[in-house]
Scaffold this motif. Structure first.
Motif, mmCIF file in Angstrom:
data_model
loop_
_atom_site.group_PDB
_atom_site.id
_atom_site.type_symbol
_atom_site.label_atom_id
_atom_site.label_comp_id
_atom_site.label_asym_id
_atom_site.label_seq_id
_atom_site.Cartn_x
_atom_site.Cartn_y
_atom_site.Cartn_z
ATOM 1 N N ALA A 229 9.108 58.284 8.606
ATOM 2 C CA ALA A 229 8.830 57.211 7.818
ATOM 3 C C ALA A 229 7.928 56.409 6.709
ATOM 4 C CB ALA A 229 7.424 56.788 9.609
ATOM 5 N N GLU A 230 7.468 57.377 6.009
ATOM 6 C CA GLU A 230 7.168 57.570 4.910
ATOM 7 C C GLU A 230 7.889 56.997 4.287
ATOM 8 O OE1 GLU A 230 4.779 59.501 1.348
ATOM 9 O OE2 GLU A 230 4.364 60.004 3.132
ATOM 10 N N ARG A 232 10.985 55.342 4.810
ATOM 11 C CA ARG A 232 11.749 54.494 4.788
ATOM 12 C C ARG A 232 11.161 53.751 4.461
ATOM 13 N NH1 ARG A 232 12.946 57.156 10.274
ATOM 14 N NH2 ARG A 232 10.809 56.141 11.438
ATOM 15 N N PHE A 233 9.273 53.779 4.441
ATOM 16 C CA PHE A 233 8.289 52.902 3.895
ATOM 17 C C PHE A 233 8.678 52.674 2.276
ATOM 18 C CE2 PHE A 233 3.766 52.402 1.578
ATOM 19 C CZ PHE A 233 3.341 51.179 2.295
ATOM 20 N N THR A 236 11.382 50.980 1.188
ATOM 21 C CA THR A 236 11.412 49.109 1.053
ATOM 22 C C THR A 236 11.147 48.848 -0.698
ATOM 23 O OG1 THR A 236 9.394 48.850 1.425
ATOM 24 C CG2 THR A 236 10.655 49.388 3.333
ATOM 25 N N SER A 237 11.116 49.050 -1.803
ATOM 26 C CA SER A 237 10.669 48.921 -2.694
ATOM 27 C C SER A 237 12.623 49.099 -3.468
ATOM 28 C CB SER A 237 10.366 49.983 -3.535
ATOM 29 O OG SER A 237 8.036 49.939 -3.436
ATOM 30 N N PRO A 256 6.061 49.034 -1.658
ATOM 31 C CA PRO A 256 6.477 48.529 -0.143
ATOM 32 C C PRO A 256 5.204 48.394 0.606
ATOM 33 C CG PRO A 256 5.426 50.873 -0.586
ATOM 34 C CD PRO A 256 5.222 49.912 -2.732
ATOM 35 N N GLU A 258 5.086 47.450 4.613
ATOM 36 C CA GLU A 258 5.489 48.000 5.782
ATOM 37 C C GLU A 258 6.056 46.905 6.906
ATOM 38 O OE1 GLU A 258 4.347 50.694 7.277
ATOM 39 O OE2 GLU A 258 2.179 51.255 6.154
ATOM 40 N N ASP A 259 6.311 45.451 7.030
ATOM 41 C CA ASP A 259 7.213 45.143 7.633
ATOM 42 C C ASP A 259 8.533 44.193 7.396
ATOM 43 O OD1 ASP A 259 5.798 43.495 6.038
ATOM 44 O OD2 ASP A 259 5.447 42.081 6.663
#
Length: 330
Positions: A229-230, A232-233, A236-237, A256, A258-259
């Motif tokens: 999870a971290e 993937r977070f 996002t950047s 980064p 969350e959504d």
């Protein structure tokens, strides 16, 4: 596991500047050297506020001075932007400063948009044969000078700087094969022709003084964290950066979010699916399995990992965990 190296685009995070980005690159290179990565390459891009490595040879001099053993190189220099003699002098200088550590990857694209390509003022109307001729000319500058030779690269001559051909299509694959050079494919952002290009390269390879058998290195986006999870977070950047660039809004590397999924429309999903198809993101065990699967699927001889992470310390941690996942360190 095949050898692993690092491609550093020297990202400029939001809230930071190019000076700090280049200092981060030197710090990451020292870190990579300690972890046992084989190569540390930087890439030439222009007119991109989020990338600090436009003056690639200068950036590599900074990284070289901060390290002792790791091979440093360009992944790559976009040769249509430069006179071959100038590149030979730049990388000849690097090779003189850091003997046995410097290598040069050459690409055919401008590494920028058309506005910057015009500002660079070289070879805008060149035919397709110009790039192969420029590559051969450049390689000749690295050879020992011959009696009576009137044009010499000083520094450069006699340095025999190893050359790689970069590509995202079969054009670079054909040239690398014909010249007997190692081939690095840009699968980290343009994976569509990866398998076709590798086949063309391997089937057409002719041995040379530099290389006896074909060698393929593939680019791979890698983000590793303490949990899937971290990771993937953090990823996002890079996803946001890709979308901004492809939408004509290049900028610094965003933090980064969350959504991420809720921010994507069908077009955005398609862009990320196409551009970042070659990516391994997750915790250490997830990444280990992803690396093994990618190597088994592609038959790559080497991998060059890149990861655009907003927080520099987390970026360093990502490469530490990658080294552990690959069995490079305990």
């Amino acid at each position: 596991m095949v050898p692993l190296s690092i491609l550093d685009l020297s990202p400029v995070p939001e809230g930071s500047d190019v000076g700090q980005a280049l200092r981060n690159s030197a710090d990451l290179a020292r870190h990579a050297e300690g972890l046992g990565f084989g190569r540390y390459w930087m890439a030439e891009h222009h007119n991109m506020p989020g990338i600090a490595s436009a003056a690639t040879a200068v950036a590599l001099a900074h990284v070289g001075a901060a390290t002792e053993r790791i091979r440093i190189g360009a992944g790559g220099i976009m040769l249509p932007n430069h006179a071959p003699l100038v590149v030979a002098e730049q990388f000849g200088t690097l090779a003189a400063l850091h003997p046995g550590r410097v290598e040069l990857g050459l690409g055919r694209a401008p590494g920028t948009d058309q506005i910057a390509a015009h500002a660079l003022r070289r070879n805008l109307a060149a035919d397709e044969g110009q790039f192969p001729r420029d590559v051969v000319e450049l390689m000749n500058y690295f050879r020992p000078a011959q009696p009576g030779q009137r044009l010499r690269a000083v520094p450069g001559e006699g340095q025999e700087v190893p050359v790689w051909i970069l590509g995202s299509s079969t054009f670079g694959a054909q040239l690398a094969a014909a010249l007997g050079l190692p081939f690095a494919f840009a699968s980290h952002f343009a994976p569509q022709m990866m398998f076709e290009a590798m086949q063309v390269y391997r089937e057409g390879f002719r041995p040379s003084e530099q290389l006896a058998a074909p060698k393929v290195m593939l680019g791979l986006n890698v983000v590793v964290a303490e949990s899937d999870a971290e990771a993937r977070f953090l990823f996002t950047s890079q996803q946001q950066s890709v979308l901004n660039l492809r939408s004509g809004r290049p900028g610094k590397l965003p933090p980064p979010v969350e959504d991420m999924a809720s921010r994507l429309d069908a077009r955005g999903e398609a862009i990320l699916r196409n551009v970042l198809a070659c990516a391994v993101v997750g915790a250490k065990e997830t990444v280990r399995q992803g690396l093994e699967a990618f190597i088994a699927e592609t038959g790559a001889d080497e991998l060059m990992a890149t990861g655009m992470i907003h927080d520099h310390e987390k970026r360093k941690r990502s490469f530490s965990l990658l080294a552990e996942a690959a069995g490079m360190v305990g």
